[in-house]
Design a protein around this motif. Structure first.
Motif, PDB file in Angstrom:
ATOM      1  N   GLN A 406       0.712  -1.154  -0.015  1.00 10.43           N
ATOM      2  CA  GLN A 406       0.073   0.014  -0.078  1.00 10.43           C
ATOM      3  C   GLN A 406       1.128   1.364  -0.144  1.00 10.43           C
ATOM      4  N   PRO A 407       0.385   2.444  -0.613  1.00 11.57           N
ATOM      5  CA  PRO A 407       1.279   3.595  -0.625  1.00 11.57           C
ATOM      6  C   PRO A 407       1.416   4.083   0.703  1.00 11.57           C
ATOM      7  N   PHE A 408       2.427   4.587   0.850  1.00  5.58           N
ATOM      8  CA  PHE A 408       3.226   5.208   2.324  1.00  5.58           C
ATOM      9  C   PHE A 408       3.805   6.517   2.013  1.00  5.58           C
ATOM     10  N   GLU A 409       3.439   7.456   3.166  1.00  4.93           N
ATOM     11  CA  GLU A 409       4.060   8.894   3.058  1.00  4.93           C
ATOM     12  C   GLU A 409       4.378   9.187   4.614  1.00  4.93           C
ATOM     13  N   THR A 446      13.246   3.377  -7.292  1.00  7.92           N
ATOM     14  CA  THR A 446      14.514   2.733  -7.324  1.00  7.92           C
ATOM     15  C   THR A 446      14.548   1.039  -7.127  1.00  7.92           C
ATOM     16  N   TYR A 447      12.979   0.680  -6.781  1.00 12.11           N
ATOM     17  CA  TYR A 447      12.898  -0.695  -6.494  1.00 12.11           C
ATOM     18  C   TYR A 447      13.885  -1.049  -5.378  1.00 12.11           C
ATOM     19  N   THR A 448      13.829  -0.392  -4.286  1.00 12.07           N
ATOM     20  CA  THR A 448      14.762  -0.613  -3.162  1.00 12.07           C
ATOM     21  C   THR A 448      13.937  -0.682  -1.948  1.00 12.07           C
ATOM     22  N   VAL A 449      14.326  -1.801  -1.119  1.00 11.40           N
ATOM     23  CA  VAL A 449      13.938  -2.040   0.175  1.00 11.40           C
ATOM     24  C   VAL A 449      14.798  -1.091   1.057  1.00 11.40           C
ATOM     25  N   LEU A 450      14.192   0.004   1.506  1.00 12.51           N
ATOM     26  CA  LEU A 450      14.956   1.038   2.304  1.00 12.51           C
ATOM     27  C   LEU A 450      15.339   0.517   4.001  1.00 12.51           C
ATOM     28  N   LEU A 491      15.307   7.031   6.916  1.00 11.99           N
ATOM     29  CA  LEU A 491      15.222   6.215   5.697  1.00 11.99           C
ATOM     30  C   LEU A 491      13.809   5.984   5.258  1.00 11.99           C
ATOM     31  N   ILE A 492      12.889   5.954   6.395  1.00 13.95           N
ATOM     32  CA  ILE A 492      11.559   5.769   6.060  1.00 13.95           C
ATOM     33  C   ILE A 492      10.694   7.003   5.684  1.00 13.95           C
ATOM     34  N   MET A 493      11.480   8.134   5.914  1.00  9.83           N
ATOM     35  CA  MET A 493      10.943   9.234   5.089  1.00  9.83           C
ATOM     36  C   MET A 493      11.102   9.126   3.683  1.00  9.83           C
ATOM     37  N   GLN A 494      11.943   8.353   3.152  1.00  3.28           N
ATOM     38  CA  GLN A 494      12.230   8.401   1.736  1.00  3.28           C
ATOM     39  C   GLN A 494      11.262   7.246   1.131  1.00  3.28           C
TER      40      GLN A 494
END
Length: 540
Positions: A406-409, A446-450, A491-494
């Motif tokens: 789900q989308p996250f911000e 970037t298809y990255t797990v942060l 990190l999670i802010m990105q």
């Protein structure tokens, strides 16, 4: 599925925590000067969640049944309705006509007496493809009459159809063409035949014919000439026919409605692991209001899971038990049914495949044995199939995994003021299911797990203990803390998406998993709080 995700409340409620944290930081950043590190604690959630709360959030759930022992059964349902007889049977327009040449004797009578009356008896065929029609009660309809003549005199035509009746009175209409100096002498009329009942069985053929009497009255007009060859032509068109009831033999028709799909959203996001239901059941109910023999067969009944593995359901009868109706049942409907269970089908394997998409097709053919009986339909006659899938909440789960994205911000205006955020979850799990979870913060550009919420998959809610009958007898509370330092907060802010993964295991006793039941009184208590450690400046 929304309430299932409520079990993953650490993630679902994390977004609601953000505003509280942000508001607190906004207030704190209004002061400047000396630094200190206070701990601001906020209680956010106190929630009790029952099994019924979870199930009622699945949109395709019909209802939840509470059994005599208090255990629960989820009922999923779909309904397939065939086309109505009115949609299938088209009463085609009927066209009749003839030219009558008057005999010398008839013309002499007209010339001598000033009037002559001539009658003709005819039998009209009702053309209905290769089918046969016995009787029709018209809901709508018109008869268009017209006459045309070479006579320079007044002509009227009376059309009598004794077996087409309304309120027990036969059809009897007259149309007049009075000579006005122009040839051909013509006239026409439209007659509404709504609610007439036409009987097409009164001729020797016994179907698809109706008798008619055509009466011509010719009245001499002055000294106008009478030719040696005079004629009168008529047409009668039966149009715009709709029916309340229609009787006859209507051949073999396909009433099938094509491929249908029933979604079980409870399985939508399952990705791996095993899942068993002790005694699932599928009930098929057939409701028929066609007065015609029906042959119905299941052509396809396939269940596909989220990993695209398909299991075909077997064990259903062929043909299906469609109730037949007699003429005494006209206007009524009858029901018959059958049930598939673990004893007469592969239903446990079918359900345990976690079929979120269930595709089925039923072929329905009328008069499969030919003209053995006469048929009848009402305009609203139809065939209805009701599919009820009963899923008792009684079984096991082993590493049964559910995943959702789900989308996250997450934004903080003064992120540099956050030293540490801690979430504390206290649970009292009254369900006989262990719940482990992990949440991944992802950047889809970037298809990255942060980052992830937890450093390892964590059993955040241990299953309640059960007795020898698989019923909960003791609740196991647990409290966990999740800490985000400044670096992890950055990190999670990105991240712009979260991927939530949950794994379920029913209670294990002595190394084995007995079947467990979910009862109406089972519930889950959740308490969530947040503590923010901030860096504040204030000028004294």
């Amino acid at each position: 599925m929304k309430k299932i995700l409520a079990l993953l409340v650490v993630v679902m409620l994390f977004g609601s925590c953000i505003k509280e944290i942000t508001d607190t930081i906004d207030k704190a950043t209004k002061t400047n000067g000396v630094k200190w590190s206070p701990h601001i604690a906020l209680p956010l959630v106190y929630s009790e969640l029952k099994v019924t709360d979870i199930l009622e959030e699945t949109g395709d759930l019909k209802y939840i049944r509470v059994e005599n022992d208090g255990s629960l059964t989820a009922i999923y349902s779909d309904e397939l309705v065939s086309k109505t007889a009115e949609d299938i049977i088209n009463l085609t327009d009927q066209n009749y006509g003839e030219t009558f040449n008057l005999t010398a004797g008839e013309l002499a009578t007209l010339n001598t007496n000033g009037q002559v009356v001539v009658s003709y008896n005819r039998t009209f065929d009702y053309v209905f493809s290769s089918d046969e029609i016995d009787k029709v009660h018209l809901k709508t309809g018109d008869i268009d009459l017209s006459i045309s003549t070479t006579l320079q005199h007044d002509v009227s035509m009376r059309m009598i159809l004794p077996e087409m009746k309304k309120s027990a009175i036969g059809f009897d209409e007259t149309i007049a063409a009075n000579y006005s100096g122009t040839l051909p002498n013509q006239s026409s009329s439209n007659i509404d035949i709504t609610d007439y009942i036409a009987d097409f069985t009164k001729t020797p053929q016994g179907h698809s014919q109706i008798d008619a009497t055509i009466e011509l009255t010719i009245t001499k007009q002055g000294s106008n000439p009478i030719g040696a060859l005079e004629s009168v032509s008529f047409t009668m068109d039966l149009t715009n026919q709709g029916f309340h009831e229609v009787h006859g033999y209507f051949g073999s028709d396909d009433f099938s409605n094509g491929i249908q799909t029933l979604n079980l959203s409870v399985f939508n996001n399952s990705s791996s692991g095993s899942f068993t239901i002790a005694d699932p059941r599928v009930k098929l109910v057939f409701e028929n209001s066609f007065g015609v023999p029906i042959d119905a067969n299941i052509i396809q009944f396939d269940g596909t899971n989220s990993s695209f593995n398909t299991v075909s359901l077997t064990g259903y009868p062929s043909p299906l038990p469609i109730p037949n109706l007699t003429l005494a049942d006209i206007g009524q409907s009858k029901r018959d049914s059958f049930t598939l269970d673990k004893n007469n089908s592969n239903l446990p394997a079918y359900i345990n495949n976690r079929p979120h998409e269930n595709v089925y097709e039923v072929q329905v053919i009328s008069n499969p044995s030919g003209p053995s009986v006469r048929n009848w339909f009402t305009d609203d006659s139809k065939l209805k199939l009701i599919v009820d899938i009963e899923v008792p909440l009684h079984g096991t789960a082993k590493d049964y995994e559910v995943e959702r994205r789900q989308p996250f911000e997450f934004e903080l205006e003064e992120a540099d003021q956050v030293e540490e955020i801690m979430l504390r979850l206290h649970s009292e799990n009254g369900f006989p299911v262990d719940i482990a979870t992990q949440i991944y913060f992802e950047d889809t550009t970037t298809y990255t797990v942060l980052d992830s919420l937890l450093t390892t998959d964590l059993l955040i809610m241990p299953a309640a203990d059960v007795d020898g009958n698989g019923r909960v007898n003791q609740i196991n509370p647990k409290t966990i803390d999740v800490v985000f330092d400044a670096a992890r907060t950055d990190l999670i802010m990105q991240a712009n998406r979260v991927r939530i993964v949950a794994r379920f295991n029913t209670t294990t006793i002595g190394g084995s998993q007995p079947d467990v039941k979910f009862y109406e009184e089972y519930q889950l208590l959740l308490q969530l709080g947040v503590q923010a450690k901030l860096l504040l400046n204030q000028e004294l």
